[in-house]
Design a protein around this motif. Structure first.
Motif, PDB file in Angstrom:
ATOM      1  N   VAL A  22       8.664  52.635  41.041  1.00 42.70           N
ATOM      2  CA  VAL A  22       8.824  52.653  39.589  1.00 42.70           C
ATOM      3  C   VAL A  22      10.270  52.989  39.244  1.00 42.70           C
ATOM      4  O   VAL A  22      10.861  53.906  39.839  1.00 42.70           O
ATOM      5  N   ILE A  23      10.845  52.253  38.306  1.00 42.82           N
ATOM      6  CA  ILE A  23      12.152  52.602  37.744  1.00 42.82           C
ATOM      7  C   ILE A  23      11.892  53.247  36.388  1.00 42.82           C
ATOM      8  O   ILE A  23      11.266  52.641  35.507  1.00 42.82           O
ATOM      9  N   ALA A  24      12.344  54.495  36.239  1.00 41.76           N
ATOM     10  CA  ALA A  24      11.989  55.254  35.040  1.00 41.76           C
ATOM     11  C   ALA A  24      13.043  56.303  34.729  1.00 41.76           C
ATOM     12  O   ALA A  24      13.907  56.607  35.550  1.00 41.76           O
ATOM     13  N   GLN A  25      12.919  56.858  33.525  1.00 39.34           N
ATOM     14  CA  GLN A  25      13.789  57.947  33.075  1.00 39.34           C
ATOM     15  C   GLN A  25      13.010  59.248  33.006  1.00 39.34           C
ATOM     16  O   GLN A  25      11.833  59.263  32.624  1.00 39.34           O
ATOM     17  N   ASP A  26      13.692  60.337  33.361  1.00 39.61           N
ATOM     18  CA  ASP A  26      13.121  61.663  33.166  1.00 39.61           C
ATOM     19  C   ASP A  26      13.245  62.059  31.698  1.00 39.61           C
ATOM     20  O   ASP A  26      14.052  61.511  30.949  1.00 39.61           O
ATOM     21  N   THR A  27      12.475  63.040  31.315  1.00 40.00           N
ATOM     22  CA  THR A  27      12.595  63.603  29.973  1.00 40.00           C
ATOM     23  C   THR A  27      13.881  64.422  29.877  1.00 40.00           C
ATOM     24  O   THR A  27      14.210  65.192  30.784  1.00 40.00           O
ATOM     25  N   ALA A  28      14.627  64.228  28.813  1.00 43.76           N
ATOM     26  CA  ALA A  28      15.879  64.961  28.595  1.00 43.76           C
ATOM     27  C   ALA A  28      15.706  65.931  27.430  1.00 43.76           C
ATOM     28  O   ALA A  28      14.949  65.658  26.490  1.00 43.76           O
ATOM     29  N   ASP A  29      16.407  67.032  27.487  1.00 45.21           N
ATOM     30  CA  ASP A  29      16.370  68.025  26.418  1.00 45.21           C
ATOM     31  C   ASP A  29      17.461  67.696  25.403  1.00 45.21           C
ATOM     32  O   ASP A  29      18.641  67.971  25.616  1.00 45.21           O
ATOM     33  N   ASN A  30      17.051  67.127  24.282  1.00 45.51           N
ATOM     34  CA  ASN A  30      18.010  66.702  23.263  1.00 45.51           C
ATOM     35  C   ASN A  30      18.518  67.844  22.392  1.00 45.51           C
ATOM     36  O   ASN A  30      19.341  67.626  21.505  1.00 45.51           O
ATOM     37  N   THR A  31      18.020  69.056  22.643  1.00 45.43           N
ATOM     38  CA  THR A  31      18.463  70.194  21.834  1.00 45.43           C
ATOM     39  C   THR A  31      19.687  70.882  22.432  1.00 45.43           C
ATOM     40  O   THR A  31      20.304  71.727  21.771  1.00 45.43           O
ATOM     41  N   GLN A  32      20.025  70.525  23.663  1.00 48.44           N
ATOM     42  CA  GLN A  32      21.137  71.178  24.339  1.00 48.44           C
ATOM     43  C   GLN A  32      22.469  70.502  24.011  1.00 48.44           C
ATOM     44  O   GLN A  32      22.516  69.314  23.693  1.00 48.44           O
ATOM     45  N   PRO A  33      23.577  71.254  24.094  1.00 42.84           N
ATOM     46  CA  PRO A  33      24.896  70.627  23.904  1.00 42.84           C
ATOM     47  C   PRO A  33      25.110  69.521  24.927  1.00 42.84           C
ATOM     48  O   PRO A  33      24.580  69.573  26.037  1.00 42.84           O
ATOM     49  N   PHE A  34      25.893  68.535  24.534  1.00 40.93           N
ATOM     50  CA  PHE A  34      26.147  67.383  25.408  1.00 40.93           C
ATOM     51  C   PHE A  34      27.643  67.289  25.686  1.00 40.93           C
ATOM     52  O   PHE A  34      28.452  67.341  24.757  1.00 40.93           O
ATOM     53  N   GLU A  35      28.003  67.148  26.943  1.00 40.22           N
ATOM     54  CA  GLU A  35      29.400  66.999  27.330  1.00 40.22           C
ATOM     55  C   GLU A  35      29.628  65.586  27.841  1.00 40.22           C
ATOM     56  O   GLU A  35      28.995  65.161  28.810  1.00 40.22           O
ATOM     57  N   ALA A  36      30.534  64.869  27.204  1.00 37.18           N
ATOM     58  CA  ALA A  36      30.843  63.493  27.610  1.00 37.18           C
ATOM     59  C   ALA A  36      32.031  63.493  28.558  1.00 37.18           C
ATOM     60  O   ALA A  36      33.083  64.056  28.245  1.00 37.18           O
ATOM     61  N   THR A  37      31.874  62.851  29.707  1.00 36.60           N
ATOM     62  CA  THR A  37      32.969  62.706  30.665  1.00 36.60           C
ATOM     63  C   THR A  37      33.280  61.241  30.959  1.00 36.60           C
ATOM     64  O   THR A  37      34.301  60.952  31.584  1.00 36.60           O
TER      65      THR A  37
END
Length: 586
Positions: free
Chosen positions: A108-123
């Protein structure tokens, strides 16, 4: 015709042959939400509904077992049903994009659940993407035993998996994730990388593995725009053209979606190709041979000893063909447009009456095409007393490499002159006497904004998911940093010359010249043509005393006109109707 009627329709997709049946997903809207069920049809035309929950999609039959995806707002589950037994859950993820049953293993190709409430750092340059939001998680490859085991993953997406039971091939963006280019790799059953198949990152529409182990993909090597795809055998160094393009860019506005397919049946290869305004399934041997009729758009297909496919044309919205046709909307019949040639491209007109007002529609892309498919909005406005004008100007796909590349470095030049010439030709050919409005989305929204700053030809305009400032789009769009540069033939968009050229080709630079009333429509989560593009143009028009309305749809992204929130799509058609009624009829 009422706006809500336009979406009382059903679409088929995800077609897959197994056990003498063709399985497919049937998608519809109910209670302002999307739903889907799985059905199957045999070659006599007998149709049987397989699932009844209204939240099932993507069926595949392996022997006596049927797999499918069951979805909710919180998770997606891979299900297995053996014979007449109740379906059982194999595994659950945040989102499932692909799966395969190889030997006795489920992948299966799938995504895990992500916590959208946390700060996000773009690199990375590409840190968000239309339809996905911030890239907090990526598509990974799992093998399912008693529980999912992640066997191939990283700071990139695994796209697809194909196998002939001896060779397992996956596609990933690991070598070019910012630009979304793909490589093919051979792996073993445990996810260990054995071999790189592609010589460099490529644009891959789809790929397949034959019984004897041959690998083929549709696409081309490198980063490009307006490039015609070929069928490529990467291990053999062979490229085969298919029609005018080994892809399918004939666009519609259905919420059913479409798939590009490349399928080996034994060692025979089948693929979708485009010629002008139609697409076909081809059998590829020493030469490519069409095996589906003319004047259709192939939405999806499969081939196992025989052909099953989903098609649409101007009169029929969604039809499954497995020897015989199964029409999902037998009470719906579209009007077929008149067509004619103009300077190497095709033009279309649905004329309700020469005295009626007309609407010019401009497609997005720019490397797509209008054509032989059912377009909800065309049929709706035709039934409400408008003439519908649409065409494929230079830059459109399906007419060969030279034509498709013709707008690069010249947005708003040859393409705009073609559109204006087409409008004049329609006035003359059909004796049109009413007012004419203009509308388009994405690149079509750019052209709408551009045209109203260059001419007063149109009585009003509606610009959707549009572009007004090509320079600011470089840093705010998920693909703008490379797409805008390639489309305008720039090496460095942040050089002095690059910035100046981007502004020279931006409608916002000429907004003082516009006198045309305009409505700008966009989704607030559009990361492709961000909402700031419409905001800029709206404010500039208002400050110049020109009538402008900005409509913003919460919860919608760049696909707001095709797969947007259902109530928003109905509201959008209603608002467009009221705008055109006021400016073109009264």
């Amino acid at each position: 015709m009422d706006p809500s009627e336009a979406y009382r329709i059903r679409f088929a997709t995800d077609i897959s042959i197994g056990g003498g049946w063709a399985y497919f997903t049937e998608k519809y809207i109910k209670d302002d939400e999307y739903h889907s069920v799985i059905k199957k049809v045999d070659r006599s035309g007998k149709v049987v509904q397989v699932t009844f929950g209204g939240n099932e999609r993507y069926p595949k039959a392996y022997g006596e077992a049927l797999f499918f995806v069951k979805y909710s707002k919180d998770k997606e589950s891979l299900m297995r049903m053996d014979g007449i037994s109740e379906p059982r859950e194999i595994a659950s993820f945040a989102k499932i994009s692909e799966y395969a049953y190889i030997g006795e293993e489920v992948y299966v190709i799938a995504q895990d659940t992500a916590d959208n409430t946390q700060p996000f750092e773009a690199t990375d340059i590409k840190y968000r993407f239309n339809g996905r939001g911030l890239l907090r998680s990526f598509n990974s490859l799992y093998r399912i035993h008693e529980k999912p085991e992640k066997i191939y993953s990283g700071h990139f997406d695994v796209i697809a998996i194909r196998s002939n039971a001896r060779r397992i091939i996956i596609s990933t963006t690991e070598n070019s994730n910012d630009y979304g280019l793909i490589d093919l790799f051979e792996i073993d059953a445990d996810g260990k990388k054995l071999k790189r198949i592609t010589k460099e990152p490529a644009e891959v529409n789809d790929f397949s593995v034959s019984e004897s182990g041959r690998i083929a993909f549709s696409g081309y090597y490198g980063l490009d725009v307006g490039r015609v795809s070929n069928i490529i055998f990467p291990e053999e160094g062979i490229e085969i053209p298919l029609g005018n393009d080994a892809a399918n860019s004939v666009i519609g506005d259905s919420f059913g979606g479409s798939h590009y397919r490349l399928v080996f049946d034994g060692d025979a290869l089948y693929a979708i190709g485009q010629e002008r305004s139609s697409s076909y399934v081809y059998r590829i041997g020493d030469k490519a041979e069409r095996i589906t009729p003319e004047n259709r758009n192939i939405v999806d297909f499969d081939f196992k000893d025989s052909l099953a496919y989903v098609y649409s044309d101007m009169e029929n919205l969604s039809v499954v063909n497995f020897g015989t046709d199964y029409d999902l909307n037998p009470g719906v019949m579209g009007v077929k447009a008149d067509s004619f040639e103009l300077d190497g491209g095709e033009c279309f007109a649905m004329v309700s009456s020469k005295e009626n007002p007309s609407i010019l529609f401009i497609h997005g892309g720019p490397h797509t095409a209008y054509g032989n498919t059912y377009f909800i909005e065309f049929q709706y406005f035709y039934r409400n007393g408008y003439n519908i004008l649409f065409c494929n100007p230079p830059g459109s796909s399906g007419y060969g490499q030279e034509y498709e590349k013709a707008c690069i470095g010249d947005w708003g030049g040859r393409d705009m002159h073609y559109l204006l010439k087409f409008v004049q030709e329609c006035r003359s050919r059909y004796g049109l006497t009413g007012k004419i409005g203009v509308t388009g989305g994405s690149y079509g929204g750019y052209m709408t904004n551009w045209i109203v700053t260059q001419t007063n030809e149109f009585a009003c305009a509606i610009s959707e998911r549009s572009i007004s400032n090509l320079f600011s789009m470089i840093g705010t769009s998920d693909i703008g940093f490379w797409f805008n540069a390639l489309e305008l033939d720039l090496k460095d968009p942040y050089s002095k010359e690059g910035m100046q050229k981007l502004m020279n080709f931006s409608p916002i630079s000429y907004v003082k010249k516009s006198k045309t009333p305009i409505m700008l429509i966009t989704g607030e989560e559009d990361y492709r043509c961000p909402i700031e593009q419409a905001e800029q143009f709206h404010v500039a028009m208002k400050m110049n005393g020109v009538e402008s309305v900005l409509v913003r749809y919460p919860g919608d992204n760049h696909e707001h006109a095709r797969t947007g929130v259902p109530k928003n799509m109905v509201d959008r058609i209603r608002r467009k109707t009221e705008w055109f009624e006021r400016h073109l009829k009264k």
